[in-house]
Design a protein around this motif. Structure first.
Motif, PDB file in Angstrom:
ATOM      1  N   TYR A  21      -5.726  16.521  -1.653  1.00 38.69           N
ATOM      2  CA  TYR A  21      -6.930  16.638  -2.477  1.00 38.69           C
ATOM      3  C   TYR A  21      -7.284  15.289  -3.106  1.00 38.69           C
ATOM      4  N   HIS A  22      -6.243  14.541  -3.489  1.00 37.15           N
ATOM      5  CA  HIS A  22      -6.446  13.220  -4.090  1.00 37.15           C
ATOM      6  C   HIS A  22      -5.190  12.406  -3.854  1.00 37.15           C
ATOM      7  N   GLU A  23      -5.361  11.096  -3.622  1.00 34.12           N
ATOM      8  CA  GLU A  23      -4.221  10.224  -3.383  1.00 34.12           C
ATOM      9  C   GLU A  23      -4.560   8.803  -3.814  1.00 34.12           C
ATOM     10  N   SER A  24      -3.544   8.121  -4.325  1.00 37.42           N
ATOM     11  CA  SER A  24      -3.659   6.718  -4.727  1.00 37.42           C
ATOM     12  C   SER A  24      -2.272   6.259  -5.161  1.00 37.42           C
ATOM     13  N   PHE A  25      -2.192   4.988  -5.600  1.00 36.51           N
ATOM     14  CA  PHE A  25      -0.913   4.467  -6.059  1.00 36.51           C
ATOM     15  C   PHE A  25      -0.607   4.986  -7.466  1.00 36.51           C
ATOM     16  N   LEU A  26       0.692   5.304  -7.669  1.00 36.65           N
ATOM     17  CA  LEU A  26       1.178   5.754  -8.977  1.00 36.65           C
ATOM     18  C   LEU A  26       2.527   5.103  -9.232  1.00 36.65           C
ATOM     19  N   GLU A  27       2.740   4.696 -10.473  1.00 35.27           N
ATOM     20  CA  GLU A  27       4.060   4.227 -10.891  1.00 35.27           C
ATOM     21  C   GLU A  27       4.712   5.340 -11.688  1.00 35.27           C
ATOM     22  N   LYS A  28       5.877   5.756 -11.236  1.00 35.13           N
ATOM     23  CA  LYS A  28       6.543   6.944 -11.784  1.00 35.13           C
ATOM     24  C   LYS A  28       7.847   6.553 -12.451  1.00 35.13           C
ATOM     25  N   LYS A  29       8.142   7.231 -13.565  1.00 31.28           N
ATOM     26  CA  LYS A  29       9.395   7.032 -14.289  1.00 31.28           C
ATOM     27  C   LYS A  29       9.927   8.403 -14.707  1.00 31.28           C
ATOM     28  N   GLY A  30      11.020   8.814 -14.063  1.00 29.75           N
ATOM     29  CA  GLY A  30      11.623  10.104 -14.364  1.00 29.75           C
ATOM     30  C   GLY A  30      12.579  10.035 -15.532  1.00 29.75           C
ATOM     31  N   PRO A  31      13.177  11.173 -15.921  1.00 30.04           N
ATOM     32  CA  PRO A  31      14.096  11.175 -17.066  1.00 30.04           C
ATOM     33  C   PRO A  31      15.344  10.340 -16.827  1.00 30.04           C
ATOM     34  N   ARG A  32      15.730  10.106 -15.566  1.00 35.60           N
ATOM     35  CA  ARG A  32      16.934   9.328 -15.277  1.00 35.60           C
ATOM     36  C   ARG A  32      16.627   7.919 -14.791  1.00 35.60           C
ATOM     37  N   ASP A  33      15.377   7.541 -14.749  1.00 33.95           N
ATOM     38  CA  ASP A  33      14.998   6.211 -14.269  1.00 33.95           C
ATOM     39  C   ASP A  33      14.977   5.216 -15.422  1.00 33.95           C
ATOM     40  N   PHE A  39       4.853   4.232  -6.088  1.00 34.52           N
ATOM     41  CA  PHE A  39       4.753   5.092  -4.914  1.00 34.52           C
ATOM     42  C   PHE A  39       3.287   5.257  -4.528  1.00 34.52           C
ATOM     43  N   TRP A  40       3.104   5.671  -3.287  1.00 36.65           N
ATOM     44  CA  TRP A  40       1.817   6.195  -2.860  1.00 36.65           C
ATOM     45  C   TRP A  40       1.892   7.702  -3.045  1.00 36.65           C
ATOM     46  N   ALA A  41       1.052   8.264  -3.915  1.00 36.50           N
ATOM     47  CA  ALA A  41       1.137   9.660  -4.299  1.00 36.50           C
ATOM     48  C   ALA A  41      -0.043  10.429  -3.736  1.00 36.50           C
ATOM     49  N   GLY A  42       0.207  11.714  -3.425  1.00 36.14           N
ATOM     50  CA  GLY A  42      -0.827  12.602  -2.919  1.00 36.14           C
ATOM     51  C   GLY A  42      -0.652  13.996  -3.476  1.00 36.14           C
ATOM     52  N   LEU A  43      -1.770  14.645  -3.841  1.00 38.83           N
ATOM     53  CA  LEU A  43      -1.763  16.001  -4.390  1.00 38.83           C
ATOM     54  C   LEU A  43      -2.210  16.984  -3.322  1.00 38.83           C
ATOM     55  N   GLN A  44      -1.361  17.951  -2.999  1.00 38.24           N
ATOM     56  CA  GLN A  44      -1.667  18.988  -2.022  1.00 38.24           C
ATOM     57  C   GLN A  44      -1.188  20.326  -2.573  1.00 38.24           C
ATOM     58  N   GLY A  45      -2.147  21.234  -2.835  1.00 37.75           N
ATOM     59  CA  GLY A  45      -1.775  22.511  -3.429  1.00 37.75           C
ATOM     60  C   GLY A  45      -1.227  22.308  -4.826  1.00 37.75           C
ATOM     61  N   LEU A  46      -0.093  22.962  -5.085  1.00 39.63           N
ATOM     62  CA  LEU A  46       0.582  22.813  -6.376  1.00 39.63           C
ATOM     63  C   LEU A  46       1.775  21.875  -6.273  1.00 39.63           C
ATOM     64  N   THR A  47       1.700  20.906  -5.368  1.00 39.36           N
ATOM     65  CA  THR A  47       2.811  19.983  -5.172  1.00 39.36           C
ATOM     66  C   THR A  47       2.273  18.557  -5.165  1.00 39.36           C
ATOM     67  N   LEU A  48       2.996  17.695  -5.854  1.00 42.17           N
ATOM     68  CA  LEU A  48       2.674  16.274  -5.913  1.00 42.17           C
ATOM     69  C   LEU A  48       3.726  15.528  -5.093  1.00 42.17           C
ATOM     70  N   TYR A  49       3.299  14.848  -4.018  1.00 47.93           N
ATOM     71  CA  TYR A  49       4.204  14.163  -3.102  1.00 47.93           C
ATOM     72  C   TYR A  49       4.168  12.658  -3.363  1.00 47.93           C
ATOM     73  N   PHE A  50       5.338  12.003  -3.126  1.00 46.09           N
ATOM     74  CA  PHE A  50       5.477  10.566  -3.340  1.00 46.09           C
ATOM     75  C   PHE A  50       6.014   9.928  -2.056  1.00 46.09           C
ATOM     76  N   TYR A  51       5.340   8.835  -1.604  1.00 42.27           N
ATOM     77  CA  TYR A  51       5.676   8.134  -0.375  1.00 42.27           C
ATOM     78  C   TYR A  51       5.958   6.667  -0.693  1.00 42.27           C
ATOM     79  N   ASN A  52       6.733   6.035   0.188  1.00 41.40           N
ATOM     80  CA  ASN A  52       6.981   4.602   0.027  1.00 41.40           C
ATOM     81  C   ASN A  52       5.740   3.781   0.341  1.00 41.40           C
ATOM     82  N   SER A  53       4.955   4.251   1.323  1.00 33.96           N
ATOM     83  CA  SER A  53       3.763   3.524   1.745  1.00 33.96           C
ATOM     84  C   SER A  53       2.672   4.519   2.116  1.00 33.96           C
TER      85      SER A  53
END
Length: 433
Positions: A21-33, A39-53
């Motif tokens: 539905y939407h995709e672009s670059f995102l910088e992510k920081k989790g609770p353990r990071d 990452f290159w991020a993409g939204l599909q349904g109720l899931t947010l996916y993260f790719y290296n490229s």
């Protein structure tokens, strides 16, 4: 010489990228990071996916928005001013921080996430008409997708099983969809809440009327999909009811990212299981497990041998006989262990009574003595093999010499007695009559 023709090289087909539905670059920081990761991020349904490229088709990480709680704007750490490039995604079990390139990018991500979660286009964000149109298209796709699939909180369980799942896993949610018991294609909604320390279970009926689902309450409410049914319960309970989602985000197969040698793209490779080798034949001998050899303790050692000279009568000063009738005597070089309970078998024989003279010929006497010697030798050495194995080599030699001497003495005594009888018969002719 003509060269063999080779088939034309067919270019390797590129893997199709998933439709987002939407995709672009995102910088992510989790609770353990410790720091942000880009990452290159993409939204599909109720899931947010993260790719290296952006060229990769296999995601590295993913986030399930089914446990969404809220979105917040967050200023960088240690700064009171919000530059408009940071926001925080709060889920039920964790918080993830994001950093984008501009304020427009942040508002776009927040708008698309709220659209798929709440199934409506948000109106409180700084967006352009073109952005709102894109979100409306994403909303139509999401509604069509949910109409064709069951929500993640739908489980094929009975009424009692649904109640047990909600009681045993309260951290996974308190709202569960299950098949209805009437068999008419409807579903039931089971909920669990705690009132003054007491669990309260409620069940609601959802009827199927054509392509729509009707929630059977005082004021029936019609929904276009089961996801809309779930959203109805969540919104009308002030978000106290949350969908039941078991933690199944763990992968079952080990994989890794590897660069393609032809086009340089990163591909996801699944590790193959090692070959266990050929299976053993059925019905064959089984291998015993290796047994550890423990050192022998002093308590487990054999007791010392008794003094052999004190338990046997051994002749001295006599040479052993040259030949034996019994040839089955074991070699003296083989070590033999002595058993005290077998000693009585080889003790000295008591002296025999005087032999009554016989009037048989000398030839028959000698043959009888030979047979007697063979029988007595066989009896002396016809004991079980286990008895002979318990006698030492030195002791066996002494026993053999003694038996030979006894037989020689018997033979000598018989001959002397026969000679005396012969002389008496010669001296007294009347005795012959």
């Amino acid at each position: 010489m003509a060269l063999a023709l080779r088939p034309p090289r067919v270019p390797k087909p590129k893997s199709s990228l998933p439709s987002h539905y939407h995709e672009s670059f995102l910088e992510k920081k989790g609770p353990r990071d410790q720091d942000y990761k880009k990452f290159w991020a993409g939204l599909q349904g109720l899931t947010l996916y993260f790719y290296n490229s952006y060229r990769d088709s296999q995601y590295m990480e993913k986030l399930d928005l089914g446990v969404f709680v809220k979105l917040t704007d967050e200023a960088p750490w240690g700064s009171s001013h919000d530059p408009g490039t940071h926001f925080c995604l709060v889920l039920r079990n964790q918080e993830i921080k994001f950093k984008v390139e501009s304020l427009e990018s942040r508002e776009m991500w927040k708008g698309f996430i709220l659209t798929v979660v709440e199934l409506r286009v948000p109106s409180n964000l700084t967006l352009l008409p073109g952005h709102l149109y894109m979100m409306a298209e994403a909303l139509a796709k999401e509604e069509a997708r949910r109409a064709l699939e069951m929500p993640s909180c739908f489980l094929k369980v009975s009424r009692l099983e649904a109640q047990l799942l909600l009681e045993r896993h309260p951290e996974c949610g308190n709202l569960l969809l299950r098949p209805s018991g009437d068999g008419a294609g409807g579903v039931s909604v089971s909920t669990l809440q705690t009132l003054n320390g007491t669990p309260v279970v409620r069940h609601y009926k959802v009827k199927r009327e054509g392509p729509k689902y009707v929630i059977d309450v005082e004021e029936p409410f019609s929904c276009t999909s089961l996801d809309a049914v779930v959203n109805y319960f969540v919104s009308h309970s002030n978000k106290k009811l949350m969908p039941f989602l078991l933690d199944d985000d763990y992968e079952k197969v080990i994989g890794y990212v590897e660069a393609d040698k032809e086009n340089g793209e990163s591909v996801w490779v699944t590790a193959s299981a090692p070959d266990p080798g050929p299976a053993p034949p059925r019905g064959g001998p089984k291998q015993l497990p290796p047994s550890s050899i423990a050192p022998v303790s002093s308590q487990d050692k054999l007791p010392p041998l008794l003094n052999q000279d004190e338990n046997y009568v051994i002749p001295t000063g006599d040479a052993p006989a040259a030949n034996y009738v019994n040839q089955d005597v074991p070699s003296p070089s083989r070590p033999v262990v002595l058993k005290p309970r077998k000693l009585a078998m080889f003790q000295a024989k008591p002296p025999k009574s005087p032999i009554v003279p016989k009037s048989e010929p000398k030839k028959d006497l000698n043959s009888g003595l030979a047979r007697k010697l063979a029988v007595s030798s066989a009896q002396a050495f016809s004991s079980p093999t286990t008895g002979l194995a318990d006698v030492t080599a030195e002791l066996k030699g002494k026993l053999q010499r003694r038996l030979a001497l006894e037989h020689a003495a018997e033979c000598t005594g018989d001959q002397r007695a026969n000679l005396q009888v012969w002389h008496i018969s010669k001296a007294d002719p009347s005795s012959q009559n």
